[in-house]
Design a protein around this motif. Structure first.
Motif, PDB file in Angstrom:
ATOM      1  N   SER A  33       0.830  -1.200   0.000  1.00 40.42           N
ATOM      2  CA  SER A  33       0.000   0.000   0.000  1.00 40.42           C
ATOM      3  C   SER A  33       0.865   1.251   0.000  1.00 40.42           C
ATOM      4  O   SER A  33       1.593   1.528   0.954  1.00 40.42           O
ATOM      5  N   LEU A  34       0.770   2.017  -1.069  1.00 38.80           N
ATOM      6  CA  LEU A  34       1.536   3.257  -1.184  1.00 38.80           C
ATOM      7  C   LEU A  34       1.007   4.302  -0.202  1.00 38.80           C
ATOM      8  O   LEU A  34      -0.149   4.720  -0.265  1.00 38.80           O
ATOM      9  N   GLU A  35       1.851   4.684   0.730  1.00 40.57           N
ATOM     10  CA  GLU A  35       1.569   5.794   1.635  1.00 40.57           C
ATOM     11  C   GLU A  35       2.809   6.688   1.653  1.00 40.57           C
ATOM     12  O   GLU A  35       3.473   6.845   2.676  1.00 40.57           O
ATOM     13  N   PRO A  36       3.148   7.267   0.503  1.00 36.40           N
ATOM     14  CA  PRO A  36       4.475   7.882   0.360  1.00 36.40           C
ATOM     15  C   PRO A  36       4.688   9.153   1.160  1.00 36.40           C
ATOM     16  O   PRO A  36       5.823   9.490   1.504  1.00 36.40           O
ATOM     17  N   HIS A  37       3.611   9.915   1.448  1.00 33.83           N
ATOM     18  CA  HIS A  37       3.725  11.165   2.207  1.00 33.83           C
ATOM     19  C   HIS A  37       4.681  12.164   1.563  1.00 33.83           C
ATOM     20  O   HIS A  37       5.214  13.045   2.250  1.00 33.83           O
ATOM     21  N   LEU A  38       4.912  12.054   0.260  1.00 34.96           N
ATOM     22  CA  LEU A  38       5.852  12.974  -0.389  1.00 34.96           C
ATOM     23  C   LEU A  38       5.332  14.407  -0.373  1.00 34.96           C
ATOM     24  O   LEU A  38       6.115  15.356  -0.348  1.00 34.96           O
ATOM     25  N   VAL A  39       4.008  14.548  -0.378  1.00 31.11           N
ATOM     26  CA  VAL A  39       3.415  15.887  -0.340  1.00 31.11           C
ATOM     27  C   VAL A  39       3.804  16.600   0.956  1.00 31.11           C
ATOM     28  O   VAL A  39       4.016  17.811   0.977  1.00 31.11           O
TER      29      VAL A  39
END
Length: 275
Positions: free
Chosen positions: A236-242
């Motif tokens: 599950s992608l939860e990258p938080h890059l924002v």
């Protein structure tokens, strides 16, 4: 074959944009956390049905309910929180998923962990008992500031509560941000309980989120470990890059696409197929 999913609310609060970007990345599932700037457990029944209809018309599914269950202070009222858990059961069944993400309660800063261990276990055991009755699986996510912020304390929860309806959602980035230096050691500690993976990578020097494989989470090694176990569950992608502040010139859509493509690149490197 591993299955890709993600927190699509990192793309946009707009449901149709979430769906469009996921479909563009050939991601067939979402981990449903929020839409229209409203948490999944706060959506009204009619809103939930509208989301369900939109997902179904686009041949998309829900991998898990990304609920905030357990993300309250250990000193906060628990009885009202159990009502939110009941809502999570309803939503999970409505969307045809057996997984609900949960946490292990926020501890007061500076307090001895042992002071709150008994209450943490009491609360989670009550939640697990209801999950057993509802035939739903609670996924314990490791996160800083919670009781379960290190592999040993996650293991403590999992062993103490001892239920097939309580499993680990393994988040390497969160472990790094909690001061755990080796995500590989963490993986081996929790391996018997891991049923879901949150894909988040972090650089240790500043604690910031970066695309998978660009940080200190040893993502490619972890994926190799999963491959050797023939893991066929969700990534599950939860990258938080924002939220990292490191990519000010990119839109949320672009950052989600960058995160998705980075993960796919790692999977290609180990010759692993996905759906």
């Amino acid at each position: 074959m591993m299955k890709l999913t993600g927190f699509a609310d990192e793309i946009s609060p707009d449901l149709m944009q979430q769906i469009a970007v996921c479909k563009g990345e050939q991601i067939q599932h979402i981990e449903f956390r929020s839409v229209w700037n409203t948490n999944v457990l706060k959506l009204k029944d009619g809103e939930l049905l509208a989301v369900k209809a939109a997902l179904e018309s686009n041949q998309m599914l829900v991998s898990a309910i990304g609920s905030p269950i357990g993300k309250i202070g250990i000193l906060d009222d628990f009885e009202d929180h159990l009502l939110a858990l009941e809502r999570a059961f309803y939503v999970a069944k409505l969307f045809g998923t057996k997984f609900i993400r949960m946490f292990s309660f926020i501890l007061p800063p500076g307090d001895e962990l042992s002071k709150h261990r008994e209450e943490v276990m009491h609360r989670i055991k009550r939640m697990v008992k209801r999950a057993e009755e509802e035939n739903v699986i609670l996924l314990l996510e490791n996160e800083s500031g919670m009781y379960g912020d290190t592999p040993d304390r996650c293991l403590d929860v999992l062993e103490t509560c001892a239920s097939l309806n309580l499993r680990q959602a393994f988040d390497p980035g969160n472990f790094l941000q909690s001061g755990v230096n080796s995500t590989v050691e963490a993986f081996h500690t929790l391996k018997p309980y891991i049923s879901y993976i949150h894909v988040k990578d972090v650089t240790l020097n500043n604690g910031k989120e970066v695309p998978a494989g660009k940080g200190d989470g040893h993502l490619i090694e972890l994926l190799g470990q999963l491959q050797s176990l023939r893991y066929d569950g969700f990534l599950s992608l939860e990258p938080h890059l924002v939220y990292s502040g490191m990519y000010p010139d990119h839109t949320p859509v672009e950052l989600f696409e960058i995160a998705s493509q980075a993960l796919k690149g790692l999977l290609k490197t180990i010759d692993e197929d996905w759906i």
